[in-house]
Design a protein around this motif. Structure first.
Motif, PDB file in Angstrom:
ATOM      1  N   PRO A   5       0.953  -1.139  -0.165  1.00 15.29           N
ATOM      2  CA  PRO A   5       0.037   0.012  -0.088  1.00 15.29           C
ATOM      3  C   PRO A   5       0.859   1.350  -0.100  1.00 15.29           C
ATOM      4  O   PRO A   5       0.500   2.184  -0.858  1.00 15.29           O
ATOM      5  CB  PRO A   5      -0.898  -0.162   1.335  1.00 15.29           C
ATOM      6  N   ARG A   6       1.825   1.399   0.674  1.00 11.92           N
ATOM      7  CA  ARG A   6       2.827   2.455   0.762  1.00 11.92           C
ATOM      8  C   ARG A   6       3.573   2.707  -0.768  1.00 11.92           C
ATOM      9  O   ARG A   6       3.444   3.810  -1.001  1.00 11.92           O
ATOM     10  CB  ARG A   6       3.934   2.460   1.888  1.00 11.92           C
ATOM     11  N   ALA A   7       4.000   1.719  -1.275  1.00 17.05           N
ATOM     12  CA  ALA A   7       4.403   1.715  -2.645  1.00 17.05           C
ATOM     13  C   ALA A   7       3.588   2.332  -3.574  1.00 17.05           C
ATOM     14  O   ALA A   7       3.836   2.956  -4.385  1.00 17.05           O
ATOM     15  CB  ALA A   7       5.225   0.379  -2.872  1.00 17.05           C
ATOM     16  N   ILE A   8       2.268   1.602  -3.281  1.00 17.41           N
ATOM     17  CA  ILE A   8       1.352   2.038  -4.584  1.00 17.41           C
ATOM     18  C   ILE A   8       1.014   3.665  -4.061  1.00 17.41           C
ATOM     19  O   ILE A   8       1.072   4.274  -5.253  1.00 17.41           O
ATOM     20  CB  ILE A   8       0.178   1.397  -4.191  1.00 17.41           C
ATOM     21  N   LYS A   9       0.928   4.068  -3.115  1.00 18.71           N
ATOM     22  CA  LYS A   9       0.583   5.484  -2.954  1.00 18.71           C
ATOM     23  C   LYS A   9       1.806   6.374  -3.268  1.00 18.71           C
ATOM     24  O   LYS A   9       1.671   7.573  -3.781  1.00 18.71           O
ATOM     25  CB  LYS A   9       0.405   5.778  -1.249  1.00 18.71           C
ATOM     26  N   ALA A  10       2.918   6.220  -2.922  1.00 22.16           N
ATOM     27  CA  ALA A  10       3.978   6.613  -3.635  1.00 22.16           C
ATOM     28  C   ALA A  10       4.122   6.857  -5.020  1.00 22.16           C
ATOM     29  O   ALA A  10       4.503   7.907  -5.621  1.00 22.16           O
ATOM     30  CB  ALA A  10       5.472   6.034  -2.905  1.00 22.16           C
ATOM     31  N   GLN A  11       3.966   5.680  -5.580  1.00 18.63           N
ATOM     32  CA  GLN A  11       4.004   6.036  -7.330  1.00 18.63           C
ATOM     33  C   GLN A  11       2.828   6.478  -7.735  1.00 18.63           C
ATOM     34  O   GLN A  11       2.795   7.478  -8.729  1.00 18.63           O
ATOM     35  CB  GLN A  11       3.689   4.496  -7.550  1.00 18.63           C
TER      36      GLN A  11
ATOM     37  N   THR B   8      -5.808  -4.248 -10.045  1.00 19.41           N
ATOM     38  CA  THR B   8      -5.789  -3.049  -9.106  1.00 19.41           C
ATOM     39  C   THR B   8      -4.730  -1.876  -9.301  1.00 19.41           C
ATOM     40  O   THR B   8      -5.173  -0.854  -9.460  1.00 19.41           O
ATOM     41  CB  THR B   8      -5.989  -3.613  -7.702  1.00 19.41           C
ATOM     42  N   PHE B   9      -3.524  -2.409  -9.342  1.00 18.97           N
ATOM     43  CA  PHE B   9      -2.510  -1.614  -9.414  1.00 18.97           C
ATOM     44  C   PHE B   9      -2.472  -0.774 -10.843  1.00 18.97           C
ATOM     45  O   PHE B   9      -2.168   0.385 -10.638  1.00 18.97           O
ATOM     46  CB  PHE B   9      -0.957  -2.351  -9.325  1.00 18.97           C
ATOM     47  N   VAL B  10      -2.506  -1.644 -11.819  1.00 19.18           N
ATOM     48  CA  VAL B  10      -2.851  -0.934 -13.127  1.00 19.18           C
ATOM     49  C   VAL B  10      -3.823   0.231 -13.168  1.00 19.18           C
ATOM     50  O   VAL B  10      -3.520   1.458 -13.437  1.00 19.18           O
ATOM     51  CB  VAL B  10      -3.050  -1.911 -14.192  1.00 19.18           C
ATOM     52  N   GLN B  11      -5.144  -0.091 -12.848  1.00 18.75           N
ATOM     53  CA  GLN B  11      -6.019   0.581 -12.679  1.00 18.75           C
ATOM     54  C   GLN B  11      -5.640   2.207 -11.764  1.00 18.75           C
ATOM     55  O   GLN B  11      -5.980   3.191 -12.357  1.00 18.75           O
ATOM     56  CB  GLN B  11      -7.383   0.117 -11.990  1.00 18.75           C
ATOM     57  N   ARG B  12      -4.917   1.924 -10.657  1.00 24.52           N
ATOM     58  CA  ARG B  12      -4.813   3.127  -9.797  1.00 24.52           C
ATOM     59  C   ARG B  12      -3.491   3.753 -10.544  1.00 24.52           C
ATOM     60  O   ARG B  12      -3.564   5.167 -10.376  1.00 24.52           O
ATOM     61  CB  ARG B  12      -4.321   2.527  -8.475  1.00 24.52           C
ATOM     62  N   MET B  13      -2.829   3.162 -11.336  1.00 26.00           N
ATOM     63  CA  MET B  13      -1.692   3.925 -12.000  1.00 26.00           C
ATOM     64  C   MET B  13      -2.517   4.883 -12.944  1.00 26.00           C
ATOM     65  O   MET B  13      -2.053   5.997 -13.161  1.00 26.00           O
ATOM     66  CB  MET B  13      -0.458   3.222 -12.400  1.00 26.00           C
ATOM     67  N   VAL B  14      -3.122   4.376 -13.832  1.00 25.18           N
ATOM     68  CA  VAL B  14      -3.895   4.853 -14.974  1.00 25.18           C
ATOM     69  C   VAL B  14      -4.822   6.078 -14.244  1.00 25.18           C
ATOM     70  O   VAL B  14      -4.595   7.289 -14.871  1.00 25.18           O
ATOM     71  CB  VAL B  14      -4.657   4.016 -15.897  1.00 25.18           C
ATOM     72  N   GLN B  15      -5.329   5.915 -13.392  1.00 27.56           N
ATOM     73  CA  GLN B  15      -6.334   6.896 -12.722  1.00 27.56           C
ATOM     74  C   GLN B  15      -5.260   8.104 -12.274  1.00 27.56           C
ATOM     75  O   GLN B  15      -5.778   9.283 -12.490  1.00 27.56           O
ATOM     76  CB  GLN B  15      -7.170   6.242 -11.483  1.00 27.56           C
ATOM     77  N   ALA B  16      -4.390   7.871 -11.620  1.00 20.64           N
ATOM     78  CA  ALA B  16      -3.338   8.873 -11.001  1.00 20.64           C
ATOM     79  C   ALA B  16      -3.024   9.585 -12.370  1.00 20.64           C
ATOM     80  O   ALA B  16      -3.053  11.020 -12.242  1.00 20.64           O
ATOM     81  CB  ALA B  16      -2.193   8.289 -10.412  1.00 20.64           C
TER      82      ALA B  16
END
Length: 877
Positions: A180-186, A231-239
């Motif tokens: 979770p922390r890595a995802i938020k940082a990215q 989930t990870f790919v979706q969050r990166m695209v959304q960001a």
């Protein structure tokens, strides 16, 4: 209106008028030189209904070809600084050379570890500033950009990591997508990176029209479950979309095939791939015909509608450990056949450190230091832009001549030949298609249009009738294997500024043309005699006698470059060097020609070969200077009787002799010459055995290893104390390996022997068998021998080896046409494993050059020992 605004308006009108003049001039000199229009100066991309990237406005398909380049980061940055050079200057020099090679695409995985903190905040530091500067320089040369913001890499390679501040320093690649922390940082980092304003262009990264797309992250490592990946790919695209960014977002689908469905079902708009057809880090230069490795690029998802409706790009490719200038054009063609619209080589070596090839040992590409390979990249770009998307071709070697291109392994040449353009990577006898219409020429070596004995690249651009721009690079001479261990303390390629004759046979030029220097400090002026003039490296204006050239100055623009621009490294500060490898065998009773490459010897220096039959007669033979950098001598037959020939090469200048190998002062003819180094070759009688592979001697000229995780290689000593290569089968994997074939060989030996057979060419018809000394243990599988020819034809024979070390004879008549394995194993792993070309029914031994030994999988895996194959030697007899 304020005075400042009036001045700015006046300046704008002047610039527009100047731009119109420049455009008209550019059209005059280049209207017929481009197979495809260059990318627009200012235009975004969009996806059409079929998922093809096109340019806004013109609706032309995007087809961009170029390189990765890493000067703002990591080892490149540190090394450039260490050598005392300003990174900005290094970037300017390299981007000029990229423009000279008609590069129109740039990609790099940004070292996030150097421009962020652990929370993903972007740091306004030196690395980010230099990336901004690089982007500005690329834009000025009309080179389009795709960035991969997240690299996950440390910054050390080939050194240790140092001074890392970013999130990738604490979150490893295999955990960055589900922590979770890595995802938020990215997410934080992507938002800030896209909203970063380039301090040189003033544009936001997300709005820059020359940054046409983004790839989210570099080579992610994923595993099941797929839900975490989705989930990870979706969050990166959304960001990224949350910033207002609207252009395509690409994602890697080749690196983690086990979770491909998660990527295919994601909201990304395109997919990325890489291609390393000869694997990586072989440790030495690969030899033999490797074109079958790049014959095609079949994609396993090609018919999946989730894939076929979206664009695809090759973010990295390279013919690793290969210097042959023939792979890139074939790769470019295979990319277009597979539907790619973008391809960027990894990685172009910065000029400042290319002398040592330290950035990535397995890659080597630079216009000054690898001129032929660089020109093959130029030709490959033409292939990429000319070949239609999805266009198919016949299987190699039938298609080695296609469209306007010729690719020849035998001649070591790639060519482009249109009425307006003529490019070649090596000396060629090919006639320009229409000499009178020629507008652009580039090459190394000689052709019917240019005779030149130097080894550097040269470029000729027609400016007007009877007026040409000529750019000549200095000689590049290989002095070490660039793919072995490298160091900034030693050069692998030497630069020599030789003055050499160049003969030009160009339309409208005549035989007594005038030449004047254009680049800074070049005051050369001369008139040709018999179409020939002696030149040193530089840029020149070449014009027919009496032709006015006053309109052309160093500042005149030619496309994206100025006429007077010239970038070349200084001469390498080293003493005279001789590069020569002694043949393994020489045939008795036949004269033998020995050749050497010489660097740093003047035309007035004499070169001699001192040859001695061991403890027998000695002969001093003058070496003929074929060019300033090559020499040869013929050893007479009466010195070549069975035994051992040892010899030295002596360079003599002003009465002082230097002897090689070793570069020692003095002559081996002197009574007090103490060094013991010498070259030597066995002189053998007809019928003597020819070694194709000897484990104790050939470690640095062969390739060995496992195949798709199925095995590995080691060296052991046999019961008689001899060194043997051991091929072993790996334990069964804990989970299935994607795209692996359980029936495929598990380990291999690949040995090039073409040079050895060439010295025994007269005996080729007399060899009758292949003799292998080896053994199989622990229930090892079948052993297959494969001999491949210069034209990539393969001939196979299976051999039954016993459990004890002994010789086994295989008649050459046992070899039948079959398939060769593509070795070293290409990456990604979904690429073809084998290749078969049609050839004669009987093995044409005189054309053979590569041996493969393949260990098949064991019928039943042994519980207490790994199945293995030991090889001591393989001979022709």
């Amino acid at each position: 209106m304020p005075l400042f605004s009036l001045c700015r308006l006046a300046a704008t009108l002047f610039q527009q008028r100047t731009a119109l003049c420049f455009l008209a001039f550019s059209l005059l000199i280049s209207i017929s030189t481009q197979a495809q229009s260059p990318p627009p100066a200012k235009a975004d991309v969009y996806l059409d209904a079929k998922g093809v990237m096109r340019w806004q406005g013109s609706k032309q398909e995007v087809a961009l070809f170029g390189v990765n380049y890493t000067a703002p980061f990591a080892h490149s940055y540190r090394s450039i600084k260490k050598l005392g050079m300003k990174p900005e200057q290094a970037i300017e020099q390299d981007v000029y050379h990229l423009s000279r090679l008609d590069i129109d695409a740039f990609r790099v995985h940004v070292w996030d570890v150097e421009i962020t903190d652990t929370l993903g905040n972007v740091l306004e530091n030196e690395h980010l500033r230099l990336l901004d500067y690089l982007i500005q320089q690329l834009k000025q040369r009309r080179i389009k950009i795709i960035l991969t913001p997240i690299a996950y890499w440390g910054n050390g390679y080939p050194e240790k990591d140092t001074a890392q501040t970013g999130f990738s320093s604490i979150y490893p690649k295999g955990r960055a997508y589900n922590n979770p922390r890595a995802i938020k940082a990215q997410e934080n980092y992507l938002a800030q990176f896209l909203n970063h304003r380039n301090q040189y262009t003033g544009q936001l990264n997300r709005e820059d029209p020359d940054i046409i797309a983004y790839e989210v992250c570099n080579e992610p490592h994923y595993r099941q479950p797929e839900a975490e990946v989705s989930t990870f790919v979706q969050r990166m695209v959304q960001a990224m979309r949350a910033t207002g960014y609207k252009k395509p977002i690409f994602y890697n689908i080749a690196e983690s095939p086990a979770v491909a469905n998660a990527i295919l079902n994601s909201p990304v708009q395109g997919f990325t791939f890489q291609w390393y057809p000869s694997a990586l880090v072989g440790g030495h230069t690969l030899r033999g015909n490797l074109l079958p490795l790049v014959d095609s690029y079949p994609i396993p998802y090609a018919k999946d509608p989730r894939f076929s409706s979206k664009p695809r790009m090759v973010y990295e490719f390279e013919s690793a450990d290969i210097l042959q200038p023939v792979a890139y054009p074939m790769m470019a063609r295979s990319f277009r056949s597979a539907g790619f619209q973008w391809a960027t080589q990894f990685a172009y070596d910065p000029l400042a450190i290319a002398f040592a090839n330290t950035e990535y040992q397995t890659h080597y590409l630079n216009l000054a230091y690898t001129p032929a390979k660089a020109l093959s990249l130029l030709i490959a770009g033409k292939v990429f832009r000319q070949v239609k998307l999805g266009q198919q071709f016949a299987t190699y070697p039938a298609d080695s001549v296609f469209n306007d291109f010729r690719i020849s392994y035998r001649a070591a040449v790639s060519e482009l030949n249109t009425p307006e353009e003529f490019y070649y990577t090596s000396s060629t006898t090919t006639q320009p298609r229409k000499l009178a219409a020629l507008r652009r020429l580039a090459g190394t070596g000689s052709s019917p249009a240019v005779h030149y004995e130097g080894t550097g690249a040269y470029f000729l651009d027609r400016l007007a009738t009877g007026v040409w721009r000529l750019e000549v690079m200095p000689d590049a001479i290989a002095i070490r294997d660039p793919f072995a261990t490298t160091s900034l303390r030693q050069a692998v390629t030497r630069i020599v500024w030789n003055t050499q004759p160049m003969q030009l046979t160009l339309p409208g030029l005549g035989s007594d043309f005038a030449v004047r220097g254009l680049n800074a400090g070049n005051s050369f002026q001369a008139q040709a005699t018999s179409s020939t003039v002696r030149l040193q490296p530089g840029v020149y204006l070449v014009s027919a006698r009496g032709k006015s050239t006053a309109a052309f100055t160093a500042e005149t623009m030619l496309g994206a470059i100025k006429l007077g621009e010239f970038v070349a490294p200084p001469a390498t500060d080293l003493p005279t060097q001789v590069m020569h490898t002694a043949p393994t065998q020489l045939a008795t009773g036949q004269p033998a020609v020995l050749q050497a490459t010489i660097a740093g010897a003047a035309a007035t220096d004499s070169v001699m070969l001192v040859a001695q039959h061991y403890y027998g007669r000695t002969r001093t033979l003058p070496m003929r200077r074929l060019t300033l950098t090559t020499a040869e001598a013929t050893v007479p037959a009466d010195l070549l009787y069975p035994g051992l020939l040892r010899y030295w090469i002596v360079v003599k200048r002003n009465g002082t002799s230097t002897t090689f190998p070793g570069g020692f002062r003095g002559s081996p003819l002197s009574w007090d010459y103490a060094p013991r180094e010498h070259y030597e070759a066995s002189v053998v009688a007809p019928g003597s055995a020819l070694p194709l592979y000897v484990a104790a001697l050939d470690q640095q000229r062969t390739e060995t290893g496992g195949i798709n995780g199925g095995g590995w290689a080691d060296y052991v000593t046999s019961s008689n104390g001899q060194l043997a290569l051991r091929l072993l089968q790996s334990p069964p994997p804990a989970s299935p390996i994607p795209f692996s074939d359980p029936t495929a060989p598990v380990a291999f030996l690949r040995a090039y022997f073409g040079d050895r057979l060439a010295t025994r060419a007269a005996d080729a018809a007399n060899f009758r068998e292949l003799v292998i000394r080896g053994r199989r243990g622990a229930g090892a599988g079948t052993v297959r021998l494969v001999l491949t020819t210069r034209d990539a034809e393969a001939y196979v024979a299976d051999v039954d080896l016993p459990a004890e070390m002994q010789e086994v004879r295989v008649p050459l008549t046992a070899f039948r046409p079959g398939a060769q394995l593509l070795l070293p194993r290409p990456y990604p792993s979904f690429l073809p494993l084998s290749f078969q070309a049609n050839g004669p029914v009987a093995l044409p031994l005189a054309q053979a050059e590569v041996l493969q030994v393949l260990l098949g999988p064991a019928a039943q895996s042994a519980a207490d020992a790994r199945p293995f194959l030991d090889l001591e030697s393989i001979y022709l007899r």
